[in-house]
Design an enzyme around this catalytic site. Structure first.
Site, short mmCIF file in Angstrom:
data_model
loop_
_atom_site.label_atom_id
_atom_site.label_comp_id
_atom_site.label_asym_id
_atom_site.label_seq_id
_atom_site.Cartn_x
_atom_site.Cartn_y
_atom_site.Cartn_z
N GLU A 1 -13.18 -13.76 -5.36
CA GLU A 1 -11.86 -13.33 -5.85
C GLU A 1 -10.72 -13.77 -4.92
OE1 GLU A 1 -13.80 -9.55 -4.03
OE2 GLU A 1 -14.41 -11.40 -5.04
N CYS B 1 -10.52 -1.32 14.74
CA CYS B 1 -10.73 -2.75 14.99
C CYS B 1 -10.91 -3.07 16.47
CB CYS B 1 -9.54 -3.55 14.45
SG CYS B 1 -9.29 -3.34 12.68
N SER C 1 -6.97 1.90 -2.41
CA SER C 1 -5.82 1.07 -2.77
C SER C 1 -6.32 -0.29 -3.23
CB SER C 1 -4.91 0.91 -1.55
OG SER C 1 -4.00 -0.15 -1.73
N GLU D 1 -15.65 -11.65 4.06
CA GLU D 1 -14.49 -11.46 3.19
C GLU D 1 -13.87 -12.81 2.80
OE1 GLU D 1 -10.69 -8.46 3.12
OE2 GLU D 1 -10.93 -9.68 4.92
N GLU E 1 0.83 -1.21 0.00
CA GLU E 1 0.00 0.00 0.00
C GLU E 1 0.86 1.26 0.00
OE1 GLU E 1 -4.25 -0.05 1.83
OE2 GLU E 1 -2.93 0.81 3.34
N CYS F 1 -7.96 -1.95 4.05
CA CYS F 1 -7.75 -3.06 5.00
C CYS F 1 -9.05 -3.58 5.58
CB CYS F 1 -6.86 -2.60 6.16
SG CYS F 1 -5.23 -2.06 5.65
N GLU G 1 2.21 1.77 -3.42
CA GLU G 1 1.13 2.28 -4.27
C GLU G 1 0.89 3.77 -4.01
OE1 GLU G 1 -3.47 1.11 -5.56
OE2 GLU G 1 -2.53 0.15 -3.81
N LYS H 1 -15.04 -9.88 8.34
CA LYS H 1 -13.99 -10.80 7.88
C LYS H 1 -14.56 -12.15 7.48
CE LYS H 1 -10.27 -8.24 8.40
NZ LYS H 1 -9.48 -7.86 7.22
#
Length: 591
Positions: free
Chosen positions: A379, A516, A332, A374, A286, A312, A289, A371
């Protein structure tokens, strides 16, 4: 001008409080416990729910005919309040008995048993029988990848509605029906997966009963650990270690990293790794980038997409995919640390260990319920096999430790396994709002300038203010950054970008209030925001105690690039560590 004070008596004790204080707040300042269910006040985060709908907090006010809801009644000069009269007790018991008459009696198998506020109030008020019988409302159970919604258990406190609509501005939950059938759910009884829901889990974090809970994966984990043909490894997020101890009666903010590692080994994991390793890896990708976009912009390329936004947080990713599909090229492309870890574990590490991908089970312990969703994104799968097989929450880990009769408090501290367990201080602060930005700044500054950053503490991006901004002098260039936590605050920044008015070069966004550490899978805070502040302090303390505090100094990250990835943003790194985003707003419209 000094604030006006109000003087009153509560239970024959005099108190002076600022004008505007409610009776409930004044009573709690005096140490008087008035039961509540709908009320919640996270003062430090400016989050409050006080609809006065449950009526459990009623008190008797001299001169007033009816009982007053203390959470919504402001103190007045000369007021004489009684919180413990027989009239008050009878009213509270009757209200609670009526609630329980339309509530399932499956406490023994309810996920919230032992941690249910309705159950606690029933015990306190001595409810032993339900005198009212009659019709009961029933709704279907809605199972999504992250959240189990059982509206039959809803007590209409509307905390979840407040969090979803006012704080997160998602709009997935709302009041439906009238009278006896009133309930909070998605419009038209949609499944959460088909609604605007981002799976941030903040509704679960504030639900006082078992109407909203995480989708539990512990039974699946137990079966995998018992399978001799499977190699089961685990990664743990930074915020978990700062909160897990609360489930074992340790003070909030007690870091239990070593005991957590020891407990995971006793549970039978083949290797205990740290998501912090992948957080360092995230910063390398990141950060590179960020520097790439900035360099192109400063060289006159006006097509560069700025500000770059962190990626994130999966709750945040779900939010912008559904709410801002026209801005999918702003964040990102770097995967979250959880997914970077899974990708590296099932390629680089599995190859080193000689383990077939299909026989390797990667489990994550996360503070976040998004999560779980996710892990299931297509993908992040290879031939149908997920990079991270599934995720369990901090609460699920604590429950599993207790089920297996591990004496957590007597465990000796143990270290994570190498190589995917080594990390720097920059990685551990990922768990607090502002931490990702600070970690990125530590590395980006040194890589861009070639100079050593002596003071790595970027205080301007720390703290639990809703929106933080800072200007960083990067060798003469003024880098403007912003940090937001909570999706309602994220929406403000995204609206600025959409309107072409954003002044920032980089933005960090976390879906959950506090970052978090306040995730939907953490130990329940029950409205006490001091717990979130204590957890944050624990992470920054661990950062300070690390010998290495910059991600690019992690020797195992350096080796990973030398042996396998080549360099940040290389073709292989892009394939394994980056992703793309999708217009999920269109999916909602088509439902």
């Amino acid at each position: 001008m000094m604030n006006e004070n109000i003087t009153l008596k509560i239970d024959n004790r005099e108190i002076s409080v600022p004008k505007g204080t409610t009776i409930l707040e004044a009573a709690r300042d005096m140490g008087i416990d008035i039961p509540t269910l709908c009320y919640m006040n996270l003062k430090d985060l400016c989050i409050k729910n006080a609809p006065a709908s449950c009526r459990l907090c009623v008190v008797e006010v001299e001169g007033r005919k009816n009982l007053a809801p203390s959470c919504a009644t402001r103190c007045e000069n000369g007021m004489n309040v009684h919180t413990n009269t027989i009239r008050v007790l009878n009213a509270r018991r009757t209200v609670l008995e009526l609630m329980l008459s339309d509530h399932p009696s499956d406490c023994l198998v309810c996920a919230k048993s032992g941690n249910c506020e309705l159950q606690s109030v029933a015990i306190k008020l001595g409810i032993r029988e339900i005198p009212f019988e009659g019709e009961k409302t029933e709704f279907r159970v809605d199972l999504s990848p992250s959240i189990r919604r059982d509206a039959t258990k809803c007590i209409y406190c509307r905390r979840c509605e407040m969090m979803c609509n006012e704080v997160q501005t998602v709009g997935a939950l709302g009041a439906v029906n009238r009278g006896f059938s009133s309930v909070v759910m998605p419009a038209f009884d949609q499944s959460l997966q088909d609604s605007e829901c981002t799976f941030c889990g903040q509704c679960v974090a504030v639900c006082p009963v078992g109407a909203l809970t995480e989708l539990d994966h512990t039974n699946r984990l137990i079966k995998d650990l018992a399978d001799p043909d499977k190699t089961v490894i685990v990664q743990t997020a930074p915020a978990v270690r700062a909160a897990l101890g609360e489930e074992f009666a340790l003070p909030a903010g007690t870091s239990v990293t070593g005991k957590m590692v020891a407990a995971l080994r006793k549970l039978g994991f083949a290797k205990v790794f740290d998501t912090d390793f992948a957080a360092d890896l995230t910063i390398m990708e990141e950060g590179t980038e960020l520097l790439g976009r900035l360099g192109a912009f400063l060289n006159g390329d006006k097509s560069v997409k700025l500000p770059i936004i962190t990626s994130c947080c999966p709750g945040w990713v779900n939010f912008f995919e559904k709410q801002f599909p026209d801005l999918l090229d702003m964040p990102s492309s770097a995967r979250s640390p959880q997914q970077m870890f899974g990708s590296i574990a099932k390629t680089y590490w599995a190859e080193k260990m000689g383990i077939k991908r299909e026989n390797l089970i990667v489990v994550s312990v996360m503070p976040c319920l998004a999560k779980k969703f996710e892990c299931e994104r297509d993908e992040f799968k290879t031939n149908g096999d997920p990079d991270v097989n599934y995720s369990i929450s901090t609460r699920e880990l604590a429950a599993l430790i207790k089920q297996t009769n591990i004496n957590f408090m007597q465990l000796e501290d143990e270290d994570f396994d190498a190589p995917l367990g080594e990390s720097t201080g920059a990685a551990v602060i990922f768990g607090a709002t502002g931490g990702v930005m600070e970690a990125a700044l530590r590395t980006a500054y040194e890589i861009h300038t070639g100079k050593t950053l002596d003071n790595v503490n970027f205080e301007g991006v720390r703290g639990i203010e809703n929106l933080k901004e800072a200007t960083i002098d990067v060798d003469g260039f003024e880098l403007k950054v912003a940090v937001a936590h909570g999706l309602g605050n994220a929406r403000k920044l995204m609206n600025e970008i959409r309107a072409g008015k954003s002044k920032y070069h980089a933005i960090e966004i976390m879906a959950c209030p506090g970052g978090c550490i306040g995730g939907g899978g953490q130990p329940l805070h029950h409205g006490d925001s001091s717990l979130l502040k204590a957890r944050t302090r624990a992470l920054y303390t661990e950062d300070c105690e690390k010998s290495l505090r910059k991600s690019h100094q992690n020797p195992y990250i350096i080796s990973l690039y030398e042996e396998f990835l080549g360099k940040p943003m290389s073709e292989r790194a892009h394939h394994l560590l980056h992703t793309c985003y999708f217009n999920r707003g269109k999916e909602i419209i088509e439902q």
